[in-house]
Design an enzyme around this catalytic site. Structure first.
Site, mmCIF file in Angstrom:
data_model
loop_
_atom_site.group_PDB
_atom_site.id
_atom_site.type_symbol
_atom_site.label_atom_id
_atom_site.label_comp_id
_atom_site.label_asym_id
_atom_site.label_seq_id
_atom_site.Cartn_x
_atom_site.Cartn_y
_atom_site.Cartn_z
ATOM 1 N N TYR A 17 0.804 -1.277 0.009
ATOM 2 C CA TYR A 17 -0.094 -0.092 0.100
ATOM 3 C C TYR A 17 0.591 1.305 0.008
ATOM 4 O O TYR A 17 0.367 2.306 0.382
ATOM 5 C CB TYR A 17 -1.093 -0.092 1.193
ATOM 6 C CG TYR A 17 -1.664 -1.154 1.396
ATOM 7 C CD1 TYR A 17 -2.598 -1.751 0.435
ATOM 8 C CD2 TYR A 17 -1.740 -1.957 2.523
ATOM 9 C CE1 TYR A 17 -3.456 -3.000 0.608
ATOM 10 C CE2 TYR A 17 -2.204 -3.182 2.978
ATOM 11 C CZ TYR A 17 -3.162 -3.441 1.950
ATOM 12 O OH TYR A 17 -3.830 -4.825 1.890
ATOM 13 N N TYR A 145 -14.786 -5.171 3.464
ATOM 14 C CA TYR A 145 -13.257 -5.756 2.993
ATOM 15 C C TYR A 145 -13.041 -7.054 3.283
ATOM 16 O O TYR A 145 -13.444 -7.475 4.306
ATOM 17 C CB TYR A 145 -12.315 -4.658 3.865
ATOM 18 C CG TYR A 145 -10.864 -5.299 3.483
ATOM 19 C CD1 TYR A 145 -10.282 -4.989 2.168
ATOM 20 C CD2 TYR A 145 -10.078 -6.193 4.230
ATOM 21 C CE1 TYR A 145 -8.855 -5.384 1.913
ATOM 22 C CE2 TYR A 145 -8.880 -6.603 4.018
ATOM 23 C CZ TYR A 145 -8.164 -6.247 2.705
ATOM 24 O OH TYR A 145 -6.938 -6.756 2.355
ATOM 25 N N ASP A 248 -17.396 -13.402 7.905
ATOM 26 C CA ASP A 248 -15.627 -13.114 7.929
ATOM 27 C C ASP A 248 -15.617 -12.503 9.071
ATOM 28 O O ASP A 248 -15.658 -11.320 9.469
ATOM 29 C CB ASP A 248 -15.433 -12.123 6.484
ATOM 30 C CG ASP A 248 -14.036 -11.933 6.547
ATOM 31 O OD1 ASP A 248 -13.208 -12.269 7.511
ATOM 32 O OD2 ASP A 248 -13.564 -11.131 5.637
ATOM 33 N N LYS A 277 -6.318 -13.639 11.401
ATOM 34 C CA LYS A 277 -5.680 -12.465 12.210
ATOM 35 C C LYS A 277 -5.299 -13.016 13.834
ATOM 36 O O LYS A 277 -4.265 -13.414 13.936
ATOM 37 C CB LYS A 277 -6.431 -11.336 12.325
ATOM 38 C CG LYS A 277 -6.288 -10.678 10.954
ATOM 39 C CD LYS A 277 -6.633 -9.053 10.968
ATOM 40 C CE LYS A 277 -6.482 -8.399 9.509
ATOM 41 N NZ LYS A 277 -7.280 -8.510 8.659
#
Ligand SMILES: *Cc1c(COP(=O)(O)O)cnc(C)c1O
Length: 429
Positions: A17, A145, A248, A277
């Site tokens: 990014y 996302y 998610d 995560k």
């Protein structure tokens, strides 16, 4: 001859990014302890983001480090194709135990994006095996996302998301508006959001395999928070329209919203749930896609089409499974949900009770949920320079667009939490 001094001056590491023309050299991290990491030269920074929300125990947790060392001494890796091992089996059982009732089957992979790819493939193949091949598209939400791989980019917000450049490359899916009712909204207020969802399902359900959402907290798409009634309503709509519900929980899982999983706030079980995560406490990359009996049993059959054709090389990696098991043990033994409740109290007090902050002309909203807080600015430019400025105060903040947020490690003390909120508030003073 290659010039070694030049090679060390300009590192070949390509950062994510980053604008390669304007980026400055990245500070070099040499270690860490608890909620802080240490830079070359000795500077320490209190990490307000716990490294993209995964280092929930902070850095260099002795039990997690030892779990990896012990497992490394026994078995670092073996394929899961046709073989199994204790850490994978034990972790799968633990995940079935702690997730909402009915999620009884676990498919491992190596990252959140791949975990979501697995979920979407599973949903499409499920519909195919039930004789509904037309249901091969996803229904996602604006502001979503779900990861950076192609399949995941196609279900991220197609306008405000970071992947609009790739529109021509990606398959087309359906999108419903992002929910607008806040976390504590009354059911009547959530009705409008559910009506919008129903509208898309009525028009397109014959094409839709699954509804995907980041339950309660749309994280990277702008930390949009919504109500448990929205989750419960979505569950009912999915049943009504014969669509699978995929949660998610890559960001929301393992306590981030104040309960172990966001689904727990609504007392519902999605058909498929994705974890990553926080799964390994951030110590190794790994993910799990869980499925109910109903989804799993559709794959029990005689034809070659019944096999699920996916198998990442590193799925069920023993080191990742061992550290995930230890992470869960620490989470429960050290009452992390209690710690998260304390962090939530500090966040609410320091940010929501702060009238000057909420009234500031550059601030459009302030939201808190579990161990997550965000100050939404009017424009991204209002946050230009905030990371450098926070670093001078000893805090590592990295805003996303116009959202200045914190998702701290759960080992962050109340005093350290206040140090983070002070820096966030001071920026607007
Ligand atoms: C981070 C994230 C992903 C992608 O996970 P990676 O491990 O970066 O591939 C997917 N979904 C959500 C909600 C995330 O926050």
């Amino acid at each position: 001859m290659r010039d070694a001094t030049h090679a060390s001056a300009a590192s070949p590491v390509w950062h994510p990014y980053a604008h390669l023309k304007t980026q400055r050299p990245a500070p070099k991290v040499v270690g860490g302890e608890g909620p802080r990491f240490t830079l070359e030269g000795g500077e320490t920074l209190l990490d307000a983001t716990c490294s993209w929300w995964c280092m929930i125990h902070g850095y260099r947790h002795p039990r997690l480090v030892r779990a990896i060392q012990r497992q490394a001494d026994t078995l670092c890796h073996v394929m899961l194709g046709g073989l199994t091992h204790d850490p994978a089996d034990r972790l799968a059982r633990e995940l079935v135990r702690i997730t909402p009732p009915g999620l009884n089957h676990v498919f491992f992979s190596d990252s959140g994006s791949v975990g979501m790819e697995v979920a979407m493939k599973m949903a499409v193949q499920y519909q195919q095996l039930r004789g509904r091949p037309g249901k091969h598209r996803m229904l996602s939400l604006m502001k979503a996302y779900h990861g950076d791989t192609a399949g995941c980019m196609a279900v991220c917000d197609p306008e405000e998301g970071m992947h609009s450049l790739f529109a021509g490359y990606l398959p087309r899916h359906h999108f419903a508006p992002a929910p607008t009712a806040p976390f504590d909204a009354k059911p009547e207020v959530v009705e409008a959001d559910l009506a919008a969802l129903r509208g898309v399902l009525e028009r397109h359900h014959h094409q839709i395999a699954a509804l995907l959402m980041e339950p309660l907290l749309q994280a990277a798409g702008g930390l949009n928070m919504t109500s448990p009634h929205y989750l419960a309503g979505a569950r009912e709509l999915c049943d009504e329209f014969d669509v699978l519900l995929v949660f998610d929980e890559v960001a929301t899982g393992f306590g981030r919203t104040g309960r172990m999983f966001a689904a727990d706030h609504a007392d519902i079980t999605p058909d498929i749930m994705v974890l990553s995560k926080g799964l390994t406490g951030g110590y190794l990359g790994h993910a799990a896609t869980l499925a109910t009996d109903r989804v799993h049993d559709a794959f029990v059959g005689d034809s070659p089409e019944h096999a699920f054709m996916h198998g990442p090389t590193f799925m069920g990696n023993p080191l990742a499974c061992a550290v995930a098991l230890e992470s869960l043990a620490v989470f429960e033994e050290e009452d992390y949900l209690g710690r998260i409740a304390e962090l939530n109290t500090v966040l609410r007090h320091e940010l929501l009770d702060e009238e000057r902050l909420i009234a500031h002309p550059a601030v459009t909203d302030v939201r808190v949920l579990g161990a997550t807080a965000v100050i939404e600015a009017r424009r991204a430019e209002d946050l230009a320079g905030v990371a450098d400025w926070a670093r001078e105060q000893g805090v590592w903040l990295r805003p996303i667009g116009r959202w200045l947020y914190t998702m701290p490690a759960y080992v962050t003390s109340a005093q350290e939490m206040r140090q983070i909120t002070e820096v966030m508030k001071d920026w607007f003073r």
